[in-house]
Write a protein that holds these residues in place. Structure first.
Motif, PDB file in Angstrom:
ATOM      1  N   ALA A  77      42.504  80.859  72.592  1.00 10.55           N
ATOM      2  CA  ALA A  77      42.320  82.167  73.244  1.00 10.55           C
ATOM      3  C   ALA A  77      43.632  82.572  73.932  1.00 10.55           C
ATOM      4  N   LEU A  78      44.293  81.622  74.603  1.00 12.55           N
ATOM      5  CA  LEU A  78      45.556  81.947  75.282  1.00 12.55           C
ATOM      6  C   LEU A  78      46.631  82.324  74.258  1.00 12.55           C
ATOM      7  N   HIS A  79      46.627  81.618  73.132  1.00 12.45           N
ATOM      8  CA  HIS A  79      47.588  81.946  72.064  1.00 12.45           C
ATOM      9  C   HIS A  79      47.394  83.394  71.613  1.00 12.45           C
ATOM     10  N   GLU A  80      46.148  83.766  71.326  1.00  8.54           N
ATOM     11  CA  GLU A  80      45.893  85.130  70.832  1.00  8.54           C
ATOM     12  C   GLU A  80      46.228  86.169  71.907  1.00  8.54           C
ATOM     13  N   LEU A  81      45.909  85.859  73.166  1.00  7.86           N
ATOM     14  CA  LEU A  81      46.216  86.811  74.241  1.00  7.86           C
ATOM     15  C   LEU A  81      47.735  86.991  74.366  1.00  7.86           C
ATOM     16  N   SER A  82      48.486  85.904  74.163  1.00  7.29           N
ATOM     17  CA  SER A  82      49.948  85.999  74.284  1.00  7.29           C
ATOM     18  C   SER A  82      50.523  86.884  73.167  1.00  7.29           C
ATOM     19  N   LEU A  83      49.835  86.939  72.028  1.00  8.94           N
ATOM     20  CA  LEU A  83      50.339  87.747  70.908  1.00  8.94           C
ATOM     21  C   LEU A  83      49.959  89.224  71.034  1.00  8.94           C
ATOM     22  N   ASP A  84      49.046  89.538  71.942  1.00 11.56           N
ATOM     23  CA  ASP A  84      48.542  90.909  72.047  1.00 11.56           C
ATOM     24  C   ASP A  84      48.586  91.352  73.516  1.00 11.56           C
ATOM     25  N   PRO A  85      49.768  91.852  73.966  1.00 11.92           N
ATOM     26  CA  PRO A  85      49.923  92.200  75.385  1.00 11.92           C
ATOM     27  C   PRO A  85      48.892  93.217  75.870  1.00 11.92           C
ATOM     28  N   ASP A  86      48.480  94.155  74.992  1.00  6.74           N
ATOM     29  CA  ASP A  86      47.485  95.150  75.441  1.00  6.74           C
ATOM     30  C   ASP A  86      46.156  94.476  75.748  1.00  6.74           C
ATOM     31  N   HIS A 132      53.157  84.388  77.542  1.00  4.76           N
ATOM     32  CA  HIS A 132      53.946  85.081  76.517  1.00  4.76           C
ATOM     33  C   HIS A 132      54.437  84.092  75.476  1.00  4.76           C
ATOM     34  N   PRO A 133      54.564  84.557  74.218  1.00  9.85           N
ATOM     35  CA  PRO A 133      54.996  83.621  73.172  1.00  9.85           C
ATOM     36  C   PRO A 133      56.424  83.142  73.406  1.00  9.85           C
ATOM     37  N   VAL A 134      56.702  81.925  72.976  1.00 10.09           N
ATOM     38  CA  VAL A 134      58.075  81.405  73.005  1.00 10.09           C
ATOM     39  C   VAL A 134      58.645  81.651  71.607  1.00 10.09           C
ATOM     40  N   PRO A 135      59.726  82.436  71.491  1.00  8.91           N
ATOM     41  CA  PRO A 135      60.236  82.750  70.149  1.00  8.91           C
ATOM     42  C   PRO A 135      60.529  81.475  69.356  1.00  8.91           C
ATOM     43  N   GLY A 136      60.123  81.480  68.104  1.00  9.10           N
ATOM     44  CA  GLY A 136      60.422  80.359  67.201  1.00  9.10           C
ATOM     45  C   GLY A 136      59.540  79.142  67.380  1.00  9.10           C
ATOM     46  N   ALA A 137      58.512  79.225  68.245  1.00 10.66           N
ATOM     47  CA  ALA A 137      57.688  78.023  68.509  1.00 10.66           C
ATOM     48  C   ALA A 137      56.891  77.604  67.261  1.00 10.66           C
ATOM     49  N   GLY A 138      56.459  78.554  66.449  1.00  8.65           N
ATOM     50  CA  GLY A 138      55.792  78.218  65.173  1.00  8.65           C
ATOM     51  C   GLY A 138      54.494  77.457  65.344  1.00  8.65           C
ATOM     52  N   VAL A 139      53.489  78.102  65.943  1.00  4.33           N
ATOM     53  CA  VAL A 139      52.183  77.445  66.141  1.00  4.33           C
ATOM     54  C   VAL A 139      51.524  77.206  64.789  1.00  4.33           C
ATOM     55  N   ARG A 140      50.941  76.017  64.628  1.00  2.00           N
ATOM     56  CA  ARG A 140      50.298  75.681  63.351  1.00  2.00           C
ATOM     57  C   ARG A 140      48.833  75.310  63.584  1.00  2.00           C
ATOM     58  N   LEU A 141      47.969  75.826  62.702  1.00  7.79           N
ATOM     59  CA  LEU A 141      46.547  75.484  62.759  1.00  7.79           C
ATOM     60  C   LEU A 141      46.377  74.117  62.105  1.00  7.79           C
ATOM     61  N   ALA A 142      46.090  73.095  62.898  1.00  8.49           N
ATOM     62  CA  ALA A 142      46.050  71.736  62.354  1.00  8.49           C
ATOM     63  C   ALA A 142      44.617  71.225  62.380  1.00  8.49           C
ATOM     64  N   ALA A 143      44.088  70.915  61.203  1.00  6.00           N
ATOM     65  CA  ALA A 143      42.698  70.447  61.109  1.00  6.00           C
ATOM     66  C   ALA A 143      42.678  68.943  61.335  1.00  6.00           C
ATOM     67  N   TYR A 144      42.926  68.512  62.553  1.00 12.59           N
ATOM     68  CA  TYR A 144      42.903  67.087  62.850  1.00 12.59           C
ATOM     69  C   TYR A 144      41.469  66.700  63.206  1.00 12.59           C
ATOM     70  N   GLY A 145      41.158  66.828  64.509  1.00  9.18           N
ATOM     71  CA  GLY A 145      39.785  66.587  64.927  1.00  9.18           C
ATOM     72  C   GLY A 145      39.159  67.955  64.990  1.00  9.18           C
ATOM     73  N   ALA A 146      39.250  68.551  66.201  1.00  5.08           N
ATOM     74  CA  ALA A 146      38.941  69.972  66.291  1.00  5.08           C
ATOM     75  C   ALA A 146      40.124  70.714  65.650  1.00  5.08           C
ATOM     76  N   LEU A 147      39.985  72.029  65.466  1.00  9.29           N
ATOM     77  CA  LEU A 147      41.108  72.801  64.907  1.00  9.29           C
ATOM     78  C   LEU A 147      42.157  72.965  65.998  1.00  9.29           C
ATOM     79  N   GLN A 148      43.220  72.192  65.927  1.00  7.46           N
ATOM     80  CA  GLN A 148      44.167  72.169  67.048  1.00  7.46           C
ATOM     81  C   GLN A 148      45.319  73.158  66.864  1.00  7.46           C
ATOM     82  N   PRO A 149      45.792  73.730  67.991  1.00  9.86           N
ATOM     83  CA  PRO A 149      46.992  74.578  67.919  1.00  9.86           C
ATOM     84  C   PRO A 149      48.217  73.685  68.096  1.00  9.86           C
ATOM     85  N   GLU A 150      48.779  73.246  66.963  1.00 10.03           N
ATOM     86  CA  GLU A 150      49.917  72.344  67.060  1.00 10.03           C
ATOM     87  C   GLU A 150      51.143  73.155  67.475  1.00 10.03           C
ATOM     88  N   ASN A 151      51.906  72.595  68.394  1.00  5.80           N
ATOM     89  CA  ASN A 151      53.163  73.210  68.824  1.00  5.80           C
ATOM     90  C   ASN A 151      52.957  74.510  69.609  1.00  5.80           C
TER      91      ASN A 151
END
Ligand code: HEM
Length: 456
Positions: A281-290, A428-447
């Motif tokens: 949720a925090l990731h998505e909020l950081s991508l959508d300032p409005d 706010h997003p960190v430029p170049g961080a490159g978040v990845r959807l990782a199907a480890y246990g739960a769906l994790q936000p890697e990086n």
């Protein structure tokens, strides 16, 4: 699809059945195991193109994947035929034995009655205070205009909240870090081993030995807390542990192993699931300032300058929609399994007794014919009056009698953690961080790293 074969009904008359296709790409010996181990998500999303029920091959064995909301609901609402079992629950039982989540249907009602009291709605305001304290303690380390490693911090909050629910007490700081690491490693191990041909999971490889060590350490940690119950070293009280120590009305006290099984399961179920939800949720909020601005405004108007509490939640409709959309796009429990207890028919397909079945909230939630533009994060698809997406296809907490026991707790926790963060911080997003959807246990936000700016 053509009707090509038939099986005999109990009355002897043939029942037409539809053949079940095998997904393309199976390799000799390994079947689809390597593709699943590499990244199961694209493979899952490709399956509906092949049929409503599709076979995957794991080594010499096979598993049936259910691909439509209708058939998934049919399965969830027939727990006698589609009982707990299959790859996921077989692995879970290695750690937590026969618990409320893994036990067969015949034992489930009694097990569920035992754990249900801790999830009563009137308990939520009290848990709310603990949740807000946990969030405040972890985010107190954040500094203005610095980068935050979001997921590890959400795991600390998630484990702290789960420990309060399970043991009625917080972990000591070193035990907290070790337990989080063990839960994360173990859950990742469950998913890896699920997709391995079973023979490979038994070979004494280093990875299998590590899995066994983590399993033992996790159970030992929980056993220590159980053994220390009521001593000054472990000031516990009020949580699931207390409830389970009460003998049930008909007699038959819980065995020590049974107690450890139930508590370990609940600790695991409650840690990564909410941590990934809030982090996404925090990731998505950081991508959508409005959207973040709208949610800040809602939280400010309802919570003001103080701390959020349970009573605020019913006045935070946008928060509710943001969480619903997060659970749609990133369902923590992205894949689950069942086993057929007798020959079954699902959508005209014949499935033999003892067959492993898989269903996937992730697959359903990303079907473009069910949720328009499914990769778009759009909380307003849940606005009253908006064209309604198919509610029955939204199954982040499962359904039927085996629906998540902790759903209200999880929503309360996620909303209060988000509200606690948003009252103080913008992210706010960190430029170049490159978040990845990782199907480890739960769906994790890697990086997932975010820049935190203080709002006060
Ligand atoms: C966002 C967070 C969560 C999600 C997405 C989630 C998801 C699920 C799902 C999909 C199931 C059904 C599994 C199946 O049908 O095989 C389930 C079951 C369960 N969950 Fe959760 N869960 C969450 C949080 C929690 C929490 C916080 C707890 C408790 C601390 C919890 C405890 C349980 C239990 C005990 C079951 C087994 C229910 C039964 O079989 O009676 N969950 N969860």
């Amino acid at each position: 699809m053509t009707v090509l074969s038939a099986v005999a009904s109990s009355a002897g008359a043939p029942i037409p059945t539809v053949p079940i296709p095998t997904a393309p790409g199976a390799l000799p010996l390994f079947g689809h195991s390597l593709a699943l181990l590499r990244d199961p998500l694209p493979l899952l999303l490709s399956l509906p193109a092949h049929g409503d029920v599709v076979r995957l091959r794991l080594g010499v064995g096979e598993v049936y994947v259910v691909c439509t909301p209708e058939l998934t609901n049919e399965l969830l609402h027939d727990p006698r035929t589609f009982d707990k079992g299959g790859f996921f629950f077989d692995r879970l039982r290695e750690l937590t034995g026969n618990n409320v989540a893994s036990c067969p249907h015949a034992q489930h009602a009694a097990q569920r009655r035992r754990v249900q009291p801790v999830f009563r709605k009137d308990r939520m305001p009290g848990y709310g205070r603990t949740i807000v304290d946990q969030a405040a303690a972890v985010t107190a380390r954040w500094r203005h205009d610095t980068t935050v490693e979001v997921f590890p911090d959400m795991l600390r909050i998630g484990a702290g909240c789960a420990a309060a629910l399970v043991f009625g007490a917080a972990f000591a700081p070193d035990a907290l870090e070790r337990t989080i690491s063990d839960i994360t490693l173990y859950v990742k191990g469950i998913f890896t081993r699920m997709f391995l041909p079973p023979a490979l999971a038994r070979v004494p490889l280093p990875a299998n030995r590590r899995y066994e060590q983590v399993r033992k350490r996790l159970r030992d940690s929980v056993s220590e807390i159980v053994d220390g119950y009521g001593t000054t070293a472990h000031p516990v009280g009020g949580g699931l542990l207390t409830a389970l120590l009460e003998p049930p009305p008909g007699g038959g006290a819980e065995s020590r192993d049974g107690l450890v099984d139930q508590l370990t399961l609940m600790l695991m179920a409650g840690t990564e699931s909410t941590a990934t939800t809030v982090a996404w949720a925090l990731h998505e909020l950081s991508l959508d300032p409005d959207l973040q601005y709208r949610l800040h405004s809602e939280v400010d108007a309802v919570v003001g300058a103080g701390a959020p509490c349970y009573a605020h939640l019913e006045h935070l409709p946008l928060m509710g929609r943001v969480l619903t959309e997060t659970l749609r796009k990133y369902p923590a429990a992205w894949i689950l399994s069942r086993v057929t207890t007798k020959p079954a028919t699902l959508g005209g397909h014949h499935i033999p007794a003892g067959a492993p079945i898989v269903f996937s909230p992730y697959l359903l939630h990303r079907r473009p014919d069910v949720f328009a533009d499914p990769d778009r994060f759009d909380p307003d698809r849940w606005l009253p009056g908006a064209p309604r997406p198919l509610r029955s296809a939204l199954i982040p907490f499962g359904g039927g009698t085996r629906k998540c026991a902790g759903d209200t707790f999880a929503m309360t926790e996620s909303a209060l953690v988000l509200a606690s963060i948003l009252t103080r911080w913008s992210l706010h997003p960190v430029p170049g961080a490159g978040v990845r959807l990782a199907a480890y246990g739960a769906l994790q936000p890697e990086n997932l790293r975010l820049r935190a700016q203080s709002r006060r």
